[in-house]
Design an enzyme around this catalytic site. Structure first.
Site, PDB file in Angstrom:
ATOM      1  CG  ASP A  10     -24.141  30.359 -15.791  1.00  0.00           C
ATOM      2  OD1 ASP A  10     -23.157  31.115 -15.758  1.00  0.00           O
ATOM      3  OD2 ASP A  10     -24.067  29.130 -16.021  1.00  0.00           O
ATOM      4  CG  ASP A  12     -18.750  29.775 -19.643  1.00  0.00           C
ATOM      5  OD1 ASP A  12     -18.616  29.495 -20.834  1.00  0.00           O
ATOM      6  OD2 ASP A  12     -18.111  30.679 -19.072  1.00  0.00           O
ATOM      7  NE  ARG A 143     -12.140  37.744 -15.887  1.00  0.00           N
ATOM      8  CZ  ARG A 143     -12.738  36.566 -15.869  1.00  0.00           C
ATOM      9  NH1 ARG A 143     -13.772  36.343 -15.070  1.00  0.00           N
ATOM     10  NH2 ARG A 143     -12.319  35.598 -16.667  1.00  0.00           N
ATOM     11  NE  ARG A 154      -9.202  33.228 -18.865  1.00  0.00           N
ATOM     12  CZ  ARG A 154     -10.123  32.344 -18.453  1.00  0.00           C
ATOM     13  NH1 ARG A 154     -10.089  31.870 -17.237  1.00  0.00           N
ATOM     14  NH2 ARG A 154     -11.072  31.958 -19.269  1.00  0.00           N
ATOM     15  NE  ARG A 161     -10.927  26.854 -21.933  1.00  0.00           N
ATOM     16  CZ  ARG A 161     -11.498  27.535 -20.939  1.00  0.00           C
ATOM     17  NH1 ARG A 161     -12.476  27.006 -20.247  1.00  0.00           N
ATOM     18  NH2 ARG A 161     -11.107  28.748 -20.643  1.00  0.00           N
ATOM     19  CB  SER A 199      -9.872  29.966 -14.057  1.00  0.00           C
ATOM     20  OG  SER A 199     -11.198  30.206 -14.487  1.00  0.00           O
ATOM     21  CG  ASP A 201     -14.259  33.848 -11.235  1.00  0.00           C
ATOM     22  OD1 ASP A 201     -13.297  33.940 -12.016  1.00  0.00           O
ATOM     23  OD2 ASP A 201     -15.410  33.570 -11.602  1.00  0.00           O
ATOM     24  CG  ASP A 229     -23.610  25.140 -15.344  1.00  0.00           C
ATOM     25  OD1 ASP A 229     -23.575  26.373 -15.089  1.00  0.00           O
ATOM     26  OD2 ASP A 229     -22.622  24.519 -15.766  1.00  0.00           O
ATOM     27  CG  PHE A 241     -29.982  27.710  -7.535  1.00  0.00           C
ATOM     28  CD1 PHE A 241     -30.733  27.432  -8.664  1.00  0.00           C
ATOM     29  CD2 PHE A 241     -30.059  26.826  -6.465  1.00  0.00           C
ATOM     30  CE1 PHE A 241     -31.545  26.304  -8.725  1.00  0.00           C
ATOM     31  CE2 PHE A 241     -30.861  25.697  -6.514  1.00  0.00           C
ATOM     32  CZ  PHE A 241     -31.606  25.442  -7.644  1.00  0.00           C
ATOM     33  CG  ASP A 243     -31.017  36.309  -3.294  1.00  0.00           C
ATOM     34  OD1 ASP A 243     -29.999  36.830  -2.819  1.00  0.00           O
ATOM     35  OD2 ASP A 243     -32.157  36.850  -3.261  1.00  0.00           O
TER      36      ASP A 243
END
Ligand code: M1P
Length: 267
Positions: A10, A12, A143, A154, A161, A199, A201, A229, A241, A243
């Site tokens: 990952d 971020d 996206r 954003r 932020r 944000s 998703d 994380d 994580f 799966d």
């Protein structure tokens, strides 16, 4: 025969601080110490442009063998963008789904313009009713495979932020909004995931980070190690994580990722 291993990261919170650049010393460690031992790949919720910015530029596609942006809806392998064959992917896990195409899949094809607009209009309406310490611009980022929705907007500054993240922990702005969306659109087939600071998703169920495993399966890896994380329920690393195809490693931050790699590979 040595095992064929990949370490999949990952971005971020795992390789970088949220929406920040990778520390060049950590990047050097990954390239010089880890890459000789196994394949390395990235899987991010963000779009490719943001991943490239955070990972020292667009030549990231040369430095990492696999890059999955937007959870794998956009896929680069060995320096080239691969087209995604939804027919074979859907055969793997949604046998009844008739929305398959050859080429790049996207959210508008998958959901349909009518439903999508109702959803977007509701989001905009909802956002117009909430008051925050500050509001800036770009509340919805459209996206390829998801809508990224940000109550503060954003294009807030780094300081705004960081402040929103603290405010949101107390006020649960994002959690409440997700609840409202689930209530209003119970049948839209979206999963919601809070992957970053400002944000969340919204994407078709199944288009989480496990989506990228469909591309990796034919590559014949013996072990797929995933480092992330946000592995708690509702976080955007949760599904991959847990799966059965991956060996999951929960990390606290980039320093912890490096420590865990050193321990795993005796570096
Ligand atoms: O990669 C994690 C998340 O990074 C960003 O989140 P935020 O801007 O809220 O910190 C977004 O790109 C988000 O889509 C992504 O999941």
């Amino acid at each position: 025969m040595p095992k064929k291993i990949i370490c999949l990261f990952d971005v971020d919170g795992t390789l970088t601080k949220p929406r920040n650049d990778i520390d060049p010393r950590f990047e050097l460690f990954l390239q010089q110490k880890l890459k000789p031992l196994c394949a390395i790949g990235l899987v991010g919720g963000s779009d490719f442009k943001k991943i490239a910015e955070q990972m020292c530029g667009e030549d990231v596609i040369e430095r990492y063998q696999y890059i999955f942006s937007e959870n794998g809806l956009v896929y680069h392998k060995n320096g080239k963008e691969e087209s995604i064959n939804m027919f074979s992917i859907h055969n793997l896990y949604i046998l009844s789904d008739i929305y398959f195409i050859l080429g790049r899949e996207n959210i508008q094809k998958h959901i349909g313009e009518d439903k999508l607009q109702k959803f977007i209009n509701f989001v905009l309406g909802y956002l117009s009713t909430i008051v925050l310490p500050v509001k800036r611009g770009t509340f919805i980022e459209f996206r390829t495979g998801m809508l990224n929705i940000s109550p503060i907007g954003r294009n807030c500054s780094q300081k705004e932020r960081d402040e929103f993240e603290i405010y949101d922990k107390q006020e649960k702005i994002r959690e409440k909004m997700i609840e409202a969306l689930k209530k209003e659109f119970p049948d839209i087939g979206f999963t919601y995931s809070i992957g970053g600071q400002i944000s969340f998703d919204a994407f078709p169920t199944g288009w989480d980070k496990t989506f990228c495993l469909n591309h990796l399966e034919p590559e014949g890896f013996d072990e797929i190690h995933f480092f992330g994380d946000k592995v708690y329920k509702g976080g955007n690393d949760y599904e991959i994580f847990n799966d059965s195809r991956t060996i999951g490693h929960k990390v606290l931050n980039p320093q912890d990722t490096q420590r865990q790699l050193e321990a795993l590979f005796n570096l």
